[in-house]
Design a protein around this motif. Structure first.
Motif, PDB file in Angstrom:
ATOM      1  N   MET A 100      -9.439  48.897  51.112  1.00 21.53           N
ATOM      2  CA  MET A 100     -10.049  48.022  52.118  1.00 21.53           C
ATOM      3  C   MET A 100     -11.530  47.773  51.865  1.00 21.53           C
ATOM      4  O   MET A 100     -12.048  46.697  52.135  1.00 21.53           O
ATOM      5  CB  MET A 100      -9.838  48.618  53.506  1.00 21.53           C
ATOM      6  CG  MET A 100     -10.054  47.593  54.590  1.00 21.53           C
ATOM      7  SD  MET A 100      -9.551  48.189  56.174  1.00 21.53           S
ATOM      8  CE  MET A 100      -7.788  48.062  56.026  1.00 21.53           C
ATOM      9  N   ARG A 110      -4.545  46.961  54.105  1.00 17.85           N
ATOM     10  CA  ARG A 110      -4.843  46.033  53.017  1.00 17.85           C
ATOM     11  C   ARG A 110      -3.605  45.907  52.131  1.00 17.85           C
ATOM     12  O   ARG A 110      -3.473  45.001  51.349  1.00 17.85           O
ATOM     13  CB  ARG A 110      -6.044  46.605  52.236  1.00 17.85           C
ATOM     14  CG  ARG A 110      -6.393  45.922  50.951  1.00 17.85           C
ATOM     15  CD  ARG A 110      -7.262  44.710  51.166  1.00 17.85           C
ATOM     16  NE  ARG A 110      -7.865  44.315  49.921  1.00 17.85           N
ATOM     17  CZ  ARG A 110      -7.878  43.059  49.471  1.00 17.85           C
ATOM     18  NH1 ARG A 110      -7.344  42.100  50.172  1.00 17.85           N
ATOM     19  NH2 ARG A 110      -8.469  42.770  48.333  1.00 17.85           N
ATOM     20  N   SER A 134      -7.252  40.431  57.574  1.00 16.01           N
ATOM     21  CA  SER A 134      -8.551  41.092  57.417  1.00 16.01           C
ATOM     22  C   SER A 134      -9.433  41.064  58.665  1.00 16.01           C
ATOM     23  O   SER A 134     -10.139  42.032  58.955  1.00 16.01           O
ATOM     24  CB  SER A 134      -9.322  40.415  56.273  1.00 16.01           C
ATOM     25  OG  SER A 134      -8.549  40.382  55.124  1.00 16.01           O
TER      26      SER A 134
END
Ligand SMILES: NC(=O)c1ccc[n+]([C@@H]2O[C@H](COP(=O)([O-])OP(=O)(O)OC[C@H]3O[C@@H](n4cnc5c(N)ncnc54)[C@H](O)[C@@H]3O)[C@@H](O)[C@H]2O)c1
Length: 338
Positions: A255, A303, A233
């Motif tokens: 995301m 993601r 991330s």
């Protein structure tokens, strides 16, 4: 009427062809194509953490999907990550299962190990992005993280960037980087290091795949014309994102639900506009351009989309049926209350 499904242990998944990175890249790219043509239902994953002490020690993700087009397959991935496993090291950090169902009767048709599928599809998504966004004659990649995704990232980059001559590979645990260097020694030169700066500086492609919760890639180390791939991330600092001309993601819907995402945080802070975040599917479908010149800095962050797991699971299930792999399980002999 009897209901049967195929159970595929990890060895069956491997025998069915999951380690064929060329095929996995093709399947993952097909998902981006179908996504761009409205053929994928992939709602944001549901996630929860189980706290032990102050912080969550394990996370669970539920990822339901339907893939249309000629695939026509509903399914779900039940994924999990464990900090304890990452520390102790005798079990994988991430452990995943893939379940496929019949689109009409809704019966489960297959349950399989999803760990290797996850590792392959994660790097393959980055590989598809690199196909469109990396410098055409990339010579050097700077990789950070020599774990599970570190290995598959090398596999994917070698496939999509055959001009690569060298990979500088950094890990906090230098031995892991040395082991991967040894594993790939007949295929490409991998130089192990424990300095992120040394790995990243001057690289044509920078790829991060660590468990770090703090940024460690500085914008000064990023060279003009390079591509940055961030698999977790927030491995790159905000300055790296600001320096980037094209910010591309697998799914912004996914995301924007992740508070740890550096891209999401910068949107929240008004530092970048949501409209400047492109979906890789738009590039794959030709609605938006990929790399346009030798000077621009491009970035891909993901993601993770369950659709990638399900299209691969569907392919492996069909291969397993052809090759007689897996074990048939009975859900019921005669269903009660029909
Ligand atoms: N985007 C996706 O679809 C997706 C899918 C799967 C995993 N991931 C993420 O990818 C990351 C890597 O997953 P993995 O399965 O390879 O984990 P892993 O535990 O196998 O490997 C992670 C490696 O990173 C190293 N590391 C941690 N912090 C570091 C730092 N600051 N500098 C250098 N090295 C560092 C560790 O020593 C370890 O070797 C995780 O954050 C995971 O959540 C993303």
């Amino acid at each position: 009427m009897k209901s049967e499904l195929l159970f595929m242990k990890q060895e069956d998944v491997i025998a069915a062809g999951v380690l064929d990175m060329k095929k996995i890249l093709e399947l993952v790219e097909k998902v981006f194509y179908l996504q761009g043509h409205g053929q994928i239902i992939n709602p944001p994953k549901t996630v929860f953490g189980i706290p032990i002490g102050e912080e969550p020690q394990s996370h669970f993700f539920s990822m339901p999907v339907y893939i249309g087009g000629d695939i026509n397959r509903p399914g779900t991935k039940w994924a999990a990550e464990s900090r304890a496993n990452a520390k102790i090291g005798n079990l994988p950090m991430g452990i995943d299962m893939v379940i496929l169902s019949d689109p009409v009767t809704v019966q489960p048709v297959a349950i399989m190990d999803g760990m290797v599928i996850t590792a392959m599809r994660t790097a393959a998504a980055a590989g598809v992005a690199a196909k469109y966004l990396a410098p055409k004659d990339a010579q050097v990649a700077g990789c950070v993280g020599a774990g599970v995704i570190g290995r598959t990232m090398i596999m994917a980059l070698r496939e999509v960037a055959p001009s690569l001559k060298q990979i500088k590979l950094c890990d906090l645990n230098l031995e892991k980087a040395q082991n991967l260097a040894n594993e790939f020694k007949d295929e490409i030169e991998v130089i192990p290091t424990n300095s992120v700066e040394e790995a990243v500086t001057g690289a044509d492609i920078v790829a991060t795949m660590t468990t770090s919760k703090k940024p460690f890639v500085k914008s000064d180390w990023i060279k003009k014309g390079s591509m940055i791939i961030q698999m977790s991330s927030c491995e790159v600092e905000g300055g790296v994102v600001e320096k980037t001309e094209k910010i591309v993601v697998d799914s912004w819907d996914q995301m924007k639900e992740n508070d740890l995402s550096i891209i999401n945080q910068m949107v929240q802070q008004g530092k970048i506009a949501e409209a400047d975040i492109w979906s890789l599917s738009d590039i794959v479908c030709g609605n938006k351009p990929g790399r346009e010149n030798n000077d621009e800095i491009t970035m891909f962050s993901s993601r993770g989309m369950g659709a990638h797991d399900i299209i691969i699971g569907d392919y492996l299930y069909k291969e397993a049926v052809k090759k007689g792999l897996g074990q048939k399980l009975t859900l019921w002999d005669e269903a009660l209350w029909v």
